[in-house]
Scaffold this motif. Structure first.
Motif, PDB file in Angstrom:
ATOM      1  N   THR A 328       0.811  -1.223   0.000  1.00 34.35           N
ATOM      2  CA  THR A 328       0.000   0.000   0.000  1.00 34.35           C
ATOM      3  C   THR A 328       0.843   1.270   0.000  1.00 34.35           C
ATOM      4  O   THR A 328       0.329   2.345  -0.309  1.00 34.35           O
ATOM      5  N   MET A 329       2.135   1.162   0.334  1.00 37.08           N
ATOM      6  CA  MET A 329       2.987   2.342   0.423  1.00 37.08           C
ATOM      7  C   MET A 329       4.005   2.432  -0.703  1.00 37.08           C
ATOM      8  O   MET A 329       4.636   3.460  -0.896  1.00 37.08           O
ATOM      9  N   GLY A 330       4.184   1.353  -1.473  1.00 39.39           N
ATOM     10  CA  GLY A 330       5.198   1.351  -2.512  1.00 39.39           C
ATOM     11  C   GLY A 330       5.001   2.446  -3.535  1.00 39.39           C
ATOM     12  O   GLY A 330       5.970   3.071  -4.001  1.00 39.39           O
ATOM     13  N   GLY A 331       3.754   2.712  -3.903  1.00 40.69           N
ATOM     14  CA  GLY A 331       3.489   3.785  -4.862  1.00 40.69           C
ATOM     15  C   GLY A 331       3.909   5.141  -4.335  1.00 40.69           C
ATOM     16  O   GLY A 331       4.352   6.009  -5.104  1.00 40.69           O
ATOM     17  N   SER A 332       3.790   5.339  -3.020  1.00 45.55           N
ATOM     18  CA  SER A 332       4.201   6.630  -2.448  1.00 45.55           C
ATOM     19  C   SER A 332       5.714   6.786  -2.490  1.00 45.55           C
ATOM     20  O   SER A 332       6.230   7.898  -2.639  1.00 45.55           O
ATOM     21  N   TYR A 333       6.458   5.680  -2.379  1.00 45.17           N
ATOM     22  CA  TYR A 333       7.912   5.765  -2.461  1.00 45.17           C
ATOM     23  C   TYR A 333       8.332   6.154  -3.882  1.00 45.17           C
ATOM     24  O   TYR A 333       9.238   6.973  -4.071  1.00 45.17           O
ATOM     25  N   ALA A 334       7.659   5.581  -4.877  1.00 49.19           N
ATOM     26  CA  ALA A 334       7.943   5.957  -6.262  1.00 49.19           C
ATOM     27  C   ALA A 334       7.567   7.406  -6.521  1.00 49.19           C
ATOM     28  O   ALA A 334       8.310   8.150  -7.179  1.00 49.19           O
ATOM     29  N   THR A 335       6.421   7.838  -5.987  1.00 48.70           N
ATOM     30  CA  THR A 335       5.981   9.226  -6.160  1.00 48.70           C
ATOM     31  C   THR A 335       6.956  10.194  -5.506  1.00 48.70           C
ATOM     32  O   THR A 335       7.288  11.247  -6.070  1.00 48.70           O
ATOM     33  N   ALA A 336       7.424   9.854  -4.310  1.00 47.72           N
ATOM     34  CA  ALA A 336       8.376  10.724  -3.614  1.00 47.72           C
ATOM     35  C   ALA A 336       9.666  10.849  -4.408  1.00 47.72           C
ATOM     36  O   ALA A 336      10.224  11.953  -4.544  1.00 47.72           O
TER      37      ALA A 336
END
Length: 391
Positions: A328-336
């Protein structure tokens, strides 16, 4: 690729248009709200900061929501901030609206990246990412020039209204096209891994390395992209009407690059990195050397757009592969990673500008950043390809 991916890309197109269109609207906004152009420039700065902070923050808040609900909430919130922006005559209110818009944008992209990876087979994350991010590249080709024309003819508020309206079909597409649940059966509990477990993935050296390199490539891309206008008019001596032409060429190249990344980044990432990386470095050096020649400038801008997004898209896909333990958080790491580069690159490039320094400092900065990328990546190329067969 499922239709739902293209519906997500429509929303990314609307949000990308909003993010990139601001540069051409700042003088009009400053005049309308009785502030300086420098003060109006804070709108871009706070948006970039909101994107960086908002990606993990909003993904963390929304991680227990069904993806369709969170995506719909983010796109509607994004639309609402643009309606508020069109109605206000107060600069602080507009500034606050841009902060909230950035948080909504970051949250949407973070969830959309994770959702896109879950909508396809485990070894097709790169293709899914390419479809999703094509919305951004199309925004540079169509949305940003269109917004500039609309702003010139009808004023900056009309452009904000247009973005708000673009969000409506995107919201409808999300509501109708995204399954209520896309994440596979939970692993560590009734609702999936604990947040602490997902954040702990950031301690993985491989993930940090891939995020850092992706951010550096994006910093190089936007370091020069942000300052293309003076290169076109001052260095190459072209008329101002050529600026949107050059931007469109860059956008067309970026669309080609992200498409190539989608075809190769899942199974042949090493090929993209080993060939695209050195070519990208040579391209930036060539641009810094030949920018005074209009024909060379036009060709190189297209080529650099293609190479930058092919390499950058491949590296961001690697983030999703390395972050499989954070569903659920992997996309936020890519976005960051994307937005740290997009914000940091122009800031670093800006330090090379000034009286007597010319306009090519940002291009040399991009060259240096890609040289650092190659020094980091080429000796460790297996790190960037090892998970493909395991995905």
């Amino acid at each position: 690729m499922p239709l739902s991916l293209y519906l997500l890309a429509m929303a990314v197109f609307a949000m990308g248009t909003s993010e990139f269109m601001l540069a051409g609207l700042l003088p009009d906004i400053a005049s309308s709200l009785d502030v300086s152009v420098g003060t109006a420039g804070l709108l871009a700065s706070v948006f970039a900061a909101g994107m960086i902070v908002g990606a993990p923050l909003m993904a963390g808040l929304a991680r227990r929501w069904p993806p369709r609900s969170s995506l719909l909430a983010f796109v509607l919130l994004f639309a609402a901030t643009h309606v508020v922006s069109t109605l206000t005559t107060n600069f602080p209110v507009l500034l606050a609206a841009r902060v909230i818009a950035a948080l909504a944008n970051a949250g949407f992209l973070a969830v959309a990246l994770t959702t896109a990876a879950m909508l396809v087979a485990a070894d097709q994350k790169g293709r899914a990412l390419a479809v999703l991010l094509s919305g951004t590249t199309v925004a540079t080709v169509v949305g940003v020039p269109g917004g500039a024309v609309l702003g010139t003819l009808l004023g900056w508020r009309a452009t904000f209204w247009a973005v708000a309206l673009l969000c409506l079909p995107a919201a409808f597409g999300v509501a109708k096209g995204i399954p209520v649940r896309t994440v596979a059966a939970p692993q560590d509990g009734p609702s999936g891994p604990a947040l602490r477990s997902e954040i702990a993935q950031l301690a993985k050296p491989q993930l940090i390395l891939v995020m850092s390199v992706g951010a550096l490539v994006n910093a190089a891309t936007f370091g020069t992209f942000t300052f293309l206008a003076p290169i076109v008019t001052d260095t190459a001596g072209l008329a101002e009407l050529w600026v949107p032409v050059v931007l469109v060429l860059f956008g067309l190249g970026s669309f080609l690059g992200i498409t190539v990344a989608g075809l190769l980044s899942d199974r042949r990432p090493g090929l993209v990195i080993a060939i695209g990386g050195p070519l990208l470095l040579l391209g930036w050096i060539a641009l810094a050397t030949l920018a005074a020649h209009p024909a060379a400038l036009l060709v190189l801008v297209f080529a650099q757009g293609a190479l930058s997004f092919a390499l950058g898209g491949t590296l961001i896909a690697r983030v999703l592969y390395e972050a499989t333990g954070a569903p659920t958080m992997g996309g936020s790491y890519a976005t960051a990673a994307l937005n740290i580069g997009a914000a940091g690159g122009p800031l670093l490039a800006a330090t090379t500008l000034g009286p007597g320094r010319g306009d090519l400092g940002p291009v040399w900065t991009s060259s240096l950043l890609i040289a650092i990328v190659l020094i980091l990546v080429l000796p460790l190329l297996r790190v960037f390809t090892a998970r493909v067969s395991q995905a």
